[in-house]
Write a protein that holds these residues in place. Structure first.
Motif, short mmCIF file in Angstrom:
data_model
loop_
_atom_site.label_atom_id
_atom_site.label_comp_id
_atom_site.label_asym_id
_atom_site.label_seq_id
_atom_site.Cartn_x
_atom_site.Cartn_y
_atom_site.Cartn_z
N THR A 116 29.63 48.72 3.06
CA THR A 116 30.52 48.19 4.08
C THR A 116 30.39 46.69 4.15
OG1 THR A 116 30.30 50.21 5.36
CG2 THR A 116 31.09 48.28 6.53
N GLN A 117 31.52 46.01 4.24
CA GLN A 117 31.51 44.57 4.41
C GLN A 117 31.84 44.25 5.85
OE1 GLN A 117 33.77 42.35 1.62
NE2 GLN A 117 32.76 43.23 -0.13
N PHE A 118 31.24 43.19 6.35
CA PHE A 118 31.46 42.76 7.73
C PHE A 118 32.01 41.35 7.72
CE2 PHE A 118 28.36 46.13 8.00
CZ PHE A 118 28.83 46.87 9.07
N LEU A 119 33.03 41.15 8.57
CA LEU A 119 33.77 39.90 8.59
C LEU A 119 33.80 39.28 9.98
CD1 LEU A 119 36.93 41.15 6.65
CD2 LEU A 119 34.91 40.04 5.69
N THR A 120 33.92 37.96 10.01
CA THR A 120 34.12 37.25 11.27
C THR A 120 35.59 37.39 11.68
OG1 THR A 120 34.75 35.19 10.19
CG2 THR A 120 32.38 35.53 10.63
N PRO A 121 35.93 37.11 12.93
CA PRO A 121 37.34 37.11 13.33
C PRO A 121 38.19 36.15 12.49
CG PRO A 121 35.98 37.24 15.26
CD PRO A 121 35.05 36.98 14.10
N THR A 122 37.62 35.04 12.06
CA THR A 122 38.35 34.10 11.19
C THR A 122 38.72 34.78 9.88
OG1 THR A 122 37.23 32.19 12.17
CG2 THR A 122 38.23 31.88 9.99
N GLU A 123 37.75 35.47 9.27
CA GLU A 123 37.98 36.15 8.00
C GLU A 123 38.95 37.32 8.16
OE1 GLU A 123 33.64 35.24 5.97
OE2 GLU A 123 33.83 36.87 7.44
N ILE A 124 38.85 38.03 9.28
CA ILE A 124 39.78 39.13 9.55
C ILE A 124 41.20 38.57 9.68
CG2 ILE A 124 40.49 40.85 11.26
CD1 ILE A 124 37.46 41.21 11.85
N ASN B 179 41.25 33.54 17.62
CA ASN B 179 41.46 33.86 19.04
C ASN B 179 42.35 35.09 19.19
OD1 ASN B 179 39.88 31.74 19.92
ND2 ASN B 179 41.61 30.35 20.15
N LYS B 180 43.39 35.16 18.39
CA LYS B 180 44.30 36.31 18.43
C LYS B 180 43.58 37.58 17.98
CE LYS B 180 48.45 38.30 18.41
NZ LYS B 180 49.29 38.56 19.52
N VAL B 181 42.75 37.46 16.94
CA VAL B 181 41.98 38.60 16.46
C VAL B 181 41.06 39.10 17.58
CG1 VAL B 181 40.17 39.36 14.85
CG2 VAL B 181 42.08 37.96 14.02
N ASN B 182 40.37 38.17 18.25
CA ASN B 182 39.48 38.56 19.34
C ASN B 182 40.25 39.25 20.47
OD1 ASN B 182 36.81 37.91 18.56
ND2 ASN B 182 37.28 35.75 18.80
N LYS B 183 41.42 38.74 20.79
CA LYS B 183 42.23 39.36 21.85
C LYS B 183 42.68 40.77 21.44
CE LYS B 183 42.38 36.30 25.10
NZ LYS B 183 41.81 36.59 26.42
N LEU B 184 43.05 40.95 20.17
CA LEU B 184 43.44 42.28 19.69
C LEU B 184 42.25 43.25 19.74
CD1 LEU B 184 45.75 41.44 16.66
CD2 LEU B 184 46.42 42.54 18.78
N LEU B 185 41.06 42.77 19.36
CA LEU B 185 39.87 43.60 19.44
C LEU B 185 39.59 44.00 20.89
CD1 LEU B 185 37.62 41.66 16.92
CD2 LEU B 185 38.42 44.01 16.63
N LEU C 222 37.45 47.34 21.83
CA LEU C 222 36.33 47.27 20.90
C LEU C 222 35.33 46.19 21.29
CD1 LEU C 222 38.25 47.73 17.53
CD2 LEU C 222 36.94 49.43 18.82
N GLN C 223 35.77 45.25 22.12
CA GLN C 223 34.87 44.20 22.59
C GLN C 223 35.33 43.71 23.96
OE1 GLN C 223 34.81 40.89 19.88
NE2 GLN C 223 36.82 40.17 20.45
N ARG C 224 34.43 42.96 24.59
CA ARG C 224 34.74 42.36 25.89
C ARG C 224 34.07 41.00 25.95
NH1 ARG C 224 30.51 43.81 29.97
NH2 ARG C 224 28.84 44.72 28.73
N VAL D 289 28.97 38.43 16.19
CA VAL D 289 29.53 39.75 15.91
C VAL D 289 30.34 39.66 14.62
CG1 VAL D 289 31.00 41.61 16.74
CG2 VAL D 289 29.72 40.23 18.38
N LYS D 290 30.04 40.53 13.68
CA LYS D 290 30.84 40.65 12.46
C LYS D 290 31.35 42.08 12.42
CE LYS D 290 29.28 37.00 9.50
NZ LYS D 290 29.12 36.66 8.08
N TRP D 291 32.63 42.20 12.09
CA TRP D 291 33.33 43.49 12.15
C TRP D 291 33.50 44.11 10.77
CZ3 TRP D 291 34.10 45.72 16.71
CH2 TRP D 291 33.97 44.91 17.84
N SER D 292 33.41 45.42 10.74
CA SER D 292 33.66 46.17 9.52
C SER D 292 35.10 45.94 9.07
CB SER D 292 33.45 47.66 9.79
OG SER D 292 34.03 48.45 8.79
#
Length: 94
Positions: free
Chosen positions: A12-20, A35-41, A46-48, A80-83
């Motif tokens: 599994t690879q884990f990515l930052t919101p920038t990479e996502i 910022n948009k990725v974080n808001k979607l998460l 999935l996060q707060r 936090v890095k996301w799958s």
């Protein structure tokens, strides 16, 4: 689904919101800011946001990892890095 052609499919690879955001931009043709990725998460529960930091929710903990980092001026913390699995989830929300 493998977003990185030279990657090992069993790892599994884990990515930052920038990479996502970059990967979502490639898939959709729409640039996606961290910022948009974080808001979607957050929208997917999935996060707060706690103070000024994002933390995975109970639901999100299975899709991310927390990695230590040392930033500017020796500031230390966890990132936090996301799958890569979240890319499909987020793409459906765009």
């Amino acid at each position: 689904m493998n977003f990185f052609p030279n990657s090992n499919p069993t790892q599994t690879q884990f990515l930052t919101p920038t990479e996502i955001g970059q990967e979502l931009g490639k898939l959709t043709g729409k640039p996606m800011s961290p910022n948009k990725v974080n808001k979607l998460l957050e929208t997917l529960n999935l996060q707060r946001k706690v103070g000024n930091k994002w933390e995975p929710s109970k639901l999100g903990r299975g899709l991310c990892t927390m990695l230590p980092y040392i930033g500017k001026n020796n500031h230390a913390g966890y990132q936090v890095k996301w799958s890569t699995d979240v890319i499909v989830l987020l793409k459906d929300q765009i």
